[in-house]
Scaffold this motif. Structure first.
Motif, PDB file in Angstrom:
ATOM      1  N   TYR A 165      -1.419  -2.228  -6.006  1.00 35.37           N
ATOM      2  CA  TYR A 165      -0.900  -2.655  -7.302  1.00 35.37           C
ATOM      3  C   TYR A 165       0.613  -2.494  -7.335  1.00 35.37           C
ATOM      4  N   LEU A 166       1.106  -1.374  -6.825  1.00 27.55           N
ATOM      5  CA  LEU A 166       2.549  -1.143  -6.787  1.00 27.55           C
ATOM      6  C   LEU A 166       3.252  -2.228  -5.973  1.00 27.55           C
ATOM      7  N   HIS A 167       2.677  -2.630  -4.848  1.00 26.52           N
ATOM      8  CA  HIS A 167       3.253  -3.707  -4.028  1.00 26.52           C
ATOM      9  C   HIS A 167       3.352  -4.999  -4.833  1.00 26.52           C
ATOM     10  N   ARG A 168       2.275  -5.334  -5.563  1.00 30.47           N
ATOM     11  CA  ARG A 168       2.299  -6.559  -6.379  1.00 30.47           C
ATOM     12  C   ARG A 168       3.378  -6.484  -7.447  1.00 30.47           C
ATOM     13  N   LEU A 169       3.497  -5.318  -8.093  1.00 27.35           N
ATOM     14  CA  LEU A 169       4.535  -5.142  -9.100  1.00 27.35           C
ATOM     15  C   LEU A 169       5.927  -5.309  -8.490  1.00 27.35           C
ATOM     16  N   GLN A 170       6.127  -4.716  -7.337  1.00 27.16           N
ATOM     17  CA  GLN A 170       7.437  -4.768  -6.682  1.00 27.16           C
ATOM     18  C   GLN A 170       7.815  -6.211  -6.351  1.00 27.16           C
ATOM     19  N   ALA A 171       6.864  -7.010  -5.902  1.00 25.05           N
ATOM     20  CA  ALA A 171       7.154  -8.403  -5.552  1.00 25.05           C
ATOM     21  C   ALA A 171       7.617  -9.185  -6.782  1.00 25.05           C
ATOM     22  N   VAL A 172       6.929  -9.013  -7.906  1.00 26.20           N
ATOM     23  CA  VAL A 172       7.312  -9.725  -9.127  1.00 26.20           C
ATOM     24  C   VAL A 172       8.650  -9.205  -9.640  1.00 26.20           C
ATOM     25  N   LEU A 173       8.842  -7.897  -9.584  1.00 29.12           N
ATOM     26  CA  LEU A 173      10.101  -7.303 -10.047  1.00 29.12           C
ATOM     27  C   LEU A 173      11.276  -7.780  -9.196  1.00 29.12           C
ATOM     28  N   ASN A 174      11.095  -7.873  -7.890  1.00 26.14           N
ATOM     29  CA  ASN A 174      12.169  -8.373  -7.020  1.00 26.14           C
ATOM     30  C   ASN A 174      12.587  -9.786  -7.416  1.00 26.14           C
ATOM     31  N   GLN A 175      11.618 -10.628  -7.732  1.00 31.03           N
ATOM     32  CA  GLN A 175      11.942 -11.983  -8.181  1.00 31.03           C
ATOM     33  C   GLN A 175      12.717 -11.943  -9.493  1.00 31.03           C
ATOM     34  N   ALA A 176      12.293 -11.083 -10.408  1.00 32.06           N
ATOM     35  CA  ALA A 176      12.970 -10.965 -11.696  1.00 32.06           C
ATOM     36  C   ALA A 176      14.412 -10.494 -11.513  1.00 32.06           C
ATOM     37  N   VAL A 177      14.634  -9.559 -10.594  1.00 32.12           N
ATOM     38  CA  VAL A 177      15.990  -9.078 -10.315  1.00 32.12           C
ATOM     39  C   VAL A 177      16.839 -10.216  -9.738  1.00 32.12           C
ATOM     40  N   SER A 207      -9.438  -4.439 -11.070  1.00 33.48           N
ATOM     41  CA  SER A 207     -10.579  -3.548 -10.869  1.00 33.48           C
ATOM     42  C   SER A 207     -10.815  -3.340  -9.372  1.00 33.48           C
ATOM     43  N   GLY A 208     -10.908  -2.086  -8.959  1.00 31.13           N
ATOM     44  CA  GLY A 208     -11.159  -1.762  -7.556  1.00 31.13           C
ATOM     45  C   GLY A 208      -9.916  -1.805  -6.675  1.00 31.13           C
ATOM     46  N   GLU A 209      -8.782  -2.181  -7.227  1.00 33.38           N
ATOM     47  CA  GLU A 209      -7.542  -2.283  -6.452  1.00 33.38           C
ATOM     48  C   GLU A 209      -6.916  -0.898  -6.295  1.00 33.38           C
ATOM     49  N   LYS A 210      -6.471  -0.585  -5.093  1.00 31.40           N
ATOM     50  CA  LYS A 210      -5.766   0.671  -4.873  1.00 31.40           C
ATOM     51  C   LYS A 210      -4.458   0.641  -5.670  1.00 31.40           C
ATOM     52  N   THR A 211      -4.037   1.800  -6.112  1.00 31.65           N
ATOM     53  CA  THR A 211      -2.796   1.880  -6.880  1.00 31.65           C
ATOM     54  C   THR A 211      -1.598   1.481  -6.028  1.00 31.65           C
ATOM     55  N   ASP A 227       9.823   5.907  -2.206  1.00 33.71           N
ATOM     56  CA  ASP A 227       9.347   7.255  -2.516  1.00 33.71           C
ATOM     57  C   ASP A 227       8.092   7.218  -3.376  1.00 33.71           C
ATOM     58  N   LEU A 228       8.053   6.285  -4.316  1.00 37.87           N
ATOM     59  CA  LEU A 228       6.873   6.139  -5.169  1.00 37.87           C
ATOM     60  C   LEU A 228       5.666   5.689  -4.341  1.00 37.87           C
ATOM     61  N   LEU A 229       5.894   4.769  -3.422  1.00 35.10           N
ATOM     62  CA  LEU A 229       4.821   4.307  -2.547  1.00 35.10           C
ATOM     63  C   LEU A 229       4.294   5.453  -1.683  1.00 35.10           C
ATOM     64  N   LEU A 230       5.181   6.255  -1.127  1.00 36.05           N
ATOM     65  CA  LEU A 230       4.755   7.408  -0.323  1.00 36.05           C
ATOM     66  C   LEU A 230       3.936   8.390  -1.165  1.00 36.05           C
ATOM     67  N   LEU A 231       4.368   8.623  -2.389  1.00 32.01           N
ATOM     68  CA  LEU A 231       3.630   9.512  -3.280  1.00 32.01           C
ATOM     69  C   LEU A 231       2.231   8.966  -3.549  1.00 32.01           C
ATOM     70  N   LEU A 232       2.136   7.683  -3.871  1.00 30.83           N
ATOM     71  CA  LEU A 232       0.835   7.078  -4.167  1.00 30.83           C
ATOM     72  C   LEU A 232      -0.084   7.085  -2.956  1.00 30.83           C
ATOM     73  N   ARG A 233       0.457   6.734  -1.802  1.00 33.51           N
ATOM     74  CA  ARG A 233      -0.372   6.716  -0.599  1.00 33.51           C
ATOM     75  C   ARG A 233      -0.843   8.116  -0.247  1.00 33.51           C
ATOM     76  N   GLY A 234       0.006   9.118  -0.460  1.00 30.47           N
ATOM     77  CA  GLY A 234      -0.398  10.499  -0.231  1.00 30.47           C
ATOM     78  C   GLY A 234      -1.536  10.909  -1.153  1.00 30.47           C
ATOM     79  N   GLU A 235      -1.435  10.527  -2.420  1.00 27.02           N
ATOM     80  CA  GLU A 235      -2.497  10.835  -3.388  1.00 27.02           C
ATOM     81  C   GLU A 235      -3.789  10.100  -3.027  1.00 27.02           C
ATOM     82  N   GLU A 236      -3.661   8.837  -2.621  1.00 29.40           N
ATOM     83  CA  GLU A 236      -4.851   8.077  -2.214  1.00 29.40           C
ATOM     84  C   GLU A 236      -5.504   8.694  -0.987  1.00 29.40           C
ATOM     85  N   ASN A 237      -4.689   9.173  -0.061  1.00 31.99           N
ATOM     86  CA  ASN A 237      -5.220   9.818   1.144  1.00 31.99           C
ATOM     87  C   ASN A 237      -5.944  11.119   0.787  1.00 31.99           C
ATOM     88  N   LYS A 238      -5.363  11.912  -0.119  1.00 31.90           N
ATOM     89  CA  LYS A 238      -6.024  13.146  -0.557  1.00 31.90           C
ATOM     90  C   LYS A 238      -7.357  12.830  -1.206  1.00 31.90           C
TER      91      LYS A 238
END
Length: 168
Positions: free
Chosen positions: A69-81, A62-66, A124-135
């Protein structure tokens, strides 16, 4: 930078207990040996399947920027890989799928939906999200300024009416 320089920098940067862990390798060890030993001592002990389960159960707070959230997902996914829970070539697809599952921003999800067939890379996904957050942030500032000026105008008008009524 040579491997010897890398090893020296690793040894110089560590404090106990990490420095104690690598002492047994000796000063002539290659950097990869130091990293491997440090990973064995301090990295997660969960296997790839456990890490993928953790990844799938990671939701946006709750209240977390998308983008956060993407950064947190990427960290866990990197470990899984790294632990063999998912193939590296499938990582982008899993990342987008979980982002869509765990994200609470409905408007953003509508924009991400068409990307499911051809997922973007993390960058690219991070750039898209940050652009949307900035808008969205810019839109919120403009709205606040507009509503603030509308309130100021209304207050000025009400004050003028009050003064006008007193004068009669």
């Amino acid at each position: 930078m040579s491997d010897l320089q890398k090893s020296l920098r690793i040894r110089e940067s560590l404090l106990p207990p990490a420095s104690d862990v690598i002492k047994r390798l000796g000063p002539g060890a290659v950097a990869a040996s130091y990293i491997q030993l440090l990973d064995a001592a301090y990295d997660t002990v969960e296997d790839g399947d456990e890490l993928m389960a953790k990844f799938i159960n990671t939701l946006q707070d709750s209240g977390e920027k998308t983008s956060t959230y993407l950064h947190r997902l990427q960290a866990v996914l990197n470990q899984a890989v790294r632990r063999g829970g998912v193939a590296a070539g499938e990582a982008d697809r899993h990342l987008l799928k979980q982002l869509c599952r765990g994200c609470w921003d409905t408007a953003l999800l509508l924009k991400l939906e068409p990307l499911k067939d051809a997922p973007l890379s993390f960058v690219d996904l991070l750039l898209l999200l940050r652009g949307e957050e900035n808008k969205e942030a810019s839109r919120a500032v403009r709205m606040k300024q507009h509503l603030g000026s509308a309130r100021t105008q209304a207050a000025t008008c009400a004050h003028s009416m009050h003064v006008w009524v007193k004068l009669e």
